[in-house]
Write a protein that holds these residues in place. Structure first.
Motif, PDB file in Angstrom:
ATOM      1  N   ASN A  94       0.810  -1.116  -0.016  1.00 46.57           N
ATOM      2  CA  ASN A  94      -0.072   0.065   0.018  1.00 46.57           C
ATOM      3  C   ASN A  94       0.926   1.151  -0.105  1.00 46.57           C
ATOM      4  OD1 ASN A  94      -2.331  -1.425   0.071  1.00 46.57           O
ATOM      5  ND2 ASN A  94      -2.461  -1.670   2.328  1.00 46.57           N
ATOM      6  N   ILE A  95       2.034   1.284  -0.245  1.00 48.28           N
ATOM      7  CA  ILE A  95       3.106   2.363  -0.176  1.00 48.28           C
ATOM      8  C   ILE A  95       2.829   3.250  -1.607  1.00 48.28           C
ATOM      9  CG2 ILE A  95       5.224   3.321  -0.379  1.00 48.28           C
ATOM     10  CD1 ILE A  95       6.013   0.783   1.435  1.00 48.28           C
ATOM     11  N   GLN A  96       2.491   4.316  -1.509  1.00 50.82           N
ATOM     12  CA  GLN A  96       2.383   5.193  -2.511  1.00 50.82           C
ATOM     13  C   GLN A  96       3.329   6.156  -2.764  1.00 50.82           C
ATOM     14  OE1 GLN A  96      -1.658   6.681  -1.876  1.00 50.82           O
ATOM     15  NE2 GLN A  96      -2.469   4.805  -2.627  1.00 50.82           N
ATOM     16  N   VAL A  97       3.780   6.330  -3.948  1.00 50.03           N
ATOM     17  CA  VAL A  97       4.902   7.245  -4.458  1.00 50.03           C
ATOM     18  C   VAL A  97       4.634   8.472  -5.087  1.00 50.03           C
ATOM     19  CG1 VAL A  97       7.132   7.512  -5.098  1.00 50.03           C
ATOM     20  CG2 VAL A  97       6.584   5.607  -4.065  1.00 50.03           C
ATOM     21  N   TYR A  98       4.592   9.686  -4.606  1.00 49.99           N
ATOM     22  CA  TYR A  98       4.016  10.951  -5.504  1.00 49.99           C
ATOM     23  C   TYR A  98       5.321  11.877  -5.594  1.00 49.99           C
ATOM     24  CZ  TYR A  98      -0.534   9.497  -3.845  1.00 49.99           C
ATOM     25  OH  TYR A  98      -1.898   8.753  -3.511  1.00 49.99           O
ATOM     26  N   CYS A  99       5.117  12.525  -6.614  1.00 53.18           N
ATOM     27  CA  CYS A  99       6.384  13.553  -7.078  1.00 53.18           C
ATOM     28  C   CYS A  99       5.715  14.706  -7.300  1.00 53.18           C
ATOM     29  CB  CYS A  99       7.005  13.000  -8.235  1.00 53.18           C
ATOM     30  SG  CYS A  99       8.307  13.988  -9.044  1.00 53.18           S
ATOM     31  N   ARG A 100       6.273  15.884  -6.959  1.00 54.32           N
ATOM     32  CA  ARG A 100       5.734  17.309  -7.308  1.00 54.32           C
ATOM     33  C   ARG A 100       7.335  18.077  -7.942  1.00 54.32           C
ATOM     34  NH1 ARG A 100       4.458  22.660  -4.915  1.00 54.32           N
ATOM     35  NH2 ARG A 100       3.558  23.771  -6.824  1.00 54.32           N
ATOM     36  N   ILE A 101       6.846  18.400  -9.043  1.00 56.02           N
ATOM     37  CA  ILE A 101       8.214  18.971  -9.775  1.00 56.02           C
ATOM     38  C   ILE A 101       8.016  20.573  -9.609  1.00 56.02           C
ATOM     39  CG2 ILE A 101       9.397  19.342 -11.796  1.00 56.02           C
ATOM     40  CD1 ILE A 101       8.066  16.692 -12.751  1.00 56.02           C
ATOM     41  N   ASN A 122      -0.053  11.448 -18.768  1.00 59.71           N
ATOM     42  CA  ASN A 122      -0.969  10.841 -18.108  1.00 59.71           C
ATOM     43  C   ASN A 122      -0.787  11.082 -16.494  1.00 59.71           C
ATOM     44  OD1 ASN A 122       1.478   9.563 -17.353  1.00 59.71           O
ATOM     45  ND2 ASN A 122       1.087   7.540 -18.416  1.00 59.71           N
ATOM     46  N   SER A 123       0.067  11.842 -16.050  1.00 56.94           N
ATOM     47  CA  SER A 123       0.359  12.070 -14.673  1.00 56.94           C
ATOM     48  C   SER A 123       0.828  11.053 -13.697  1.00 56.94           C
ATOM     49  CB  SER A 123      -0.950  12.470 -13.889  1.00 56.94           C
ATOM     50  OG  SER A 123      -1.483  13.880 -14.624  1.00 56.94           O
ATOM     51  N   TYR A 124       1.232   9.664 -14.525  1.00 57.11           N
ATOM     52  CA  TYR A 124       1.694   8.533 -13.642  1.00 57.11           C
ATOM     53  C   TYR A 124       3.104   8.453 -14.023  1.00 57.11           C
ATOM     54  CZ  TYR A 124      -3.164   7.525 -12.535  1.00 57.11           C
ATOM     55  OH  TYR A 124      -4.328   7.559 -12.057  1.00 57.11           O
ATOM     56  N   GLU A 125       3.663   8.767 -15.234  1.00 57.03           N
ATOM     57  CA  GLU A 125       4.799   8.620 -15.448  1.00 57.03           C
ATOM     58  C   GLU A 125       5.669   9.974 -15.391  1.00 57.03           C
ATOM     59  OE1 GLU A 125       7.199   6.361 -19.367  1.00 57.03           O
ATOM     60  OE2 GLU A 125       5.085   6.844 -19.353  1.00 57.03           O
ATOM     61  N   ARG A 143       1.629   9.192  -8.639  1.00 54.55           N
ATOM     62  CA  ARG A 143       0.888  10.483  -9.331  1.00 54.55           C
ATOM     63  C   ARG A 143       2.017  11.466  -9.435  1.00 54.55           C
ATOM     64  NH1 ARG A 143      -3.691  13.581 -10.945  1.00 54.55           N
ATOM     65  NH2 ARG A 143      -2.986  15.615 -10.814  1.00 54.55           N
ATOM     66  N   THR A 144       2.241  12.160 -10.138  1.00 54.22           N
ATOM     67  CA  THR A 144       3.130  13.323 -10.638  1.00 54.22           C
ATOM     68  C   THR A 144       2.626  14.675 -10.880  1.00 54.22           C
ATOM     69  OG1 THR A 144       4.899  11.551 -11.411  1.00 54.22           O
ATOM     70  CG2 THR A 144       5.299  13.905 -11.725  1.00 54.22           C
ATOM     71  N   TRP A 145       2.886  15.612 -10.335  1.00 56.52           N
ATOM     72  CA  TRP A 145       2.421  17.171 -10.600  1.00 56.52           C
ATOM     73  C   TRP A 145       3.514  17.843 -11.151  1.00 56.52           C
ATOM     74  CZ3 TRP A 145       1.228  14.556  -5.985  1.00 56.52           C
ATOM     75  CH2 TRP A 145      -0.287  14.294  -5.930  1.00 56.52           C
ATOM     76  N   GLY A 146       3.128  18.535 -12.083  1.00 55.98           N
ATOM     77  CA  GLY A 146       4.143  19.342 -12.908  1.00 55.98           C
ATOM     78  C   GLY A 146       4.506  20.551 -12.282  1.00 55.98           C
TER      79      GLY A 146
END
Length: 154
Positions: A94-101, A122-125, A143-146
């Motif tokens: 259940n570990i989730q990895v998010y990225c905010r650039i 696609n916000s996942y790659e 999830r990734t936010w630009g």
């Protein structure tokens, strides 16, 4: 005479093959009785030994209770460890990895620096520029936010 030795082999409490009558045959002891066999001689108290025998019996009973308590404690610890391991494995999945650039700072823009991490549509790659190999490497995240997205959107 007390020093005379009787001829012939004496029978050992452990069988001739060294295994106390149990299967095995390789000289290993596969089974040891917790309490030695009582003979008529050992059952009858000798003079002056009745209090020692009673103390030994009480000590033996105390040790048996300690062994039972330790076995119960070990069983409980094993159950706890198994439960903890199960929870850990569930959490690992259940570990989730998010990225905010983040956007470039004004100072970075003045130096003509470029963003080396890009969020794919696609916000996942997420693509990262590898300067040594001069190529992009792709990572799949939850999830990734630009840099164009606000803190409120994140």
């Amino acid at each position: 005479n007390d020093n005379d030795v009787e001829d012939g082999p004496k029978e050992s409490p452990i069988g001739a093959n060294g295994n106390n009558g149990e299967a095995g045959g390789n000289g290993e002891i596969n089974h040891i009785d917790a309490e030695p066999a009582l003979t008529e001689e050992s059952q009858q108290p000798k003079t002056g030994e009745s209090s020692d025998t009673k103390e030994d019996s009480e000590e033996l009973q105390r040790l048996k209770e300690q062994v039972q308590n330790m076995e119960q404690s070990l069983s409980q610890q094993r159950q706890y460890n198994a439960s903890f391991l199960q929870k850990l494995l569930e959490a690992k999945g259940n570990i989730q990895v998010y990225c905010r650039i983040r956007p470039l700072t004004p100072q970075e823009e003045a130096q003509n620096q470029k963003i080396v991490v890009e969020a794919m549509p696609n916000s996942y790659e997420t693509a990262c520029w590898d300067a040594k190999q001069q190529e992009y490497k792709s990572f799949v995240l939850d999830r990734t936010w630009g840099p164009q997205q606000s803190q409120l959107e994140v």
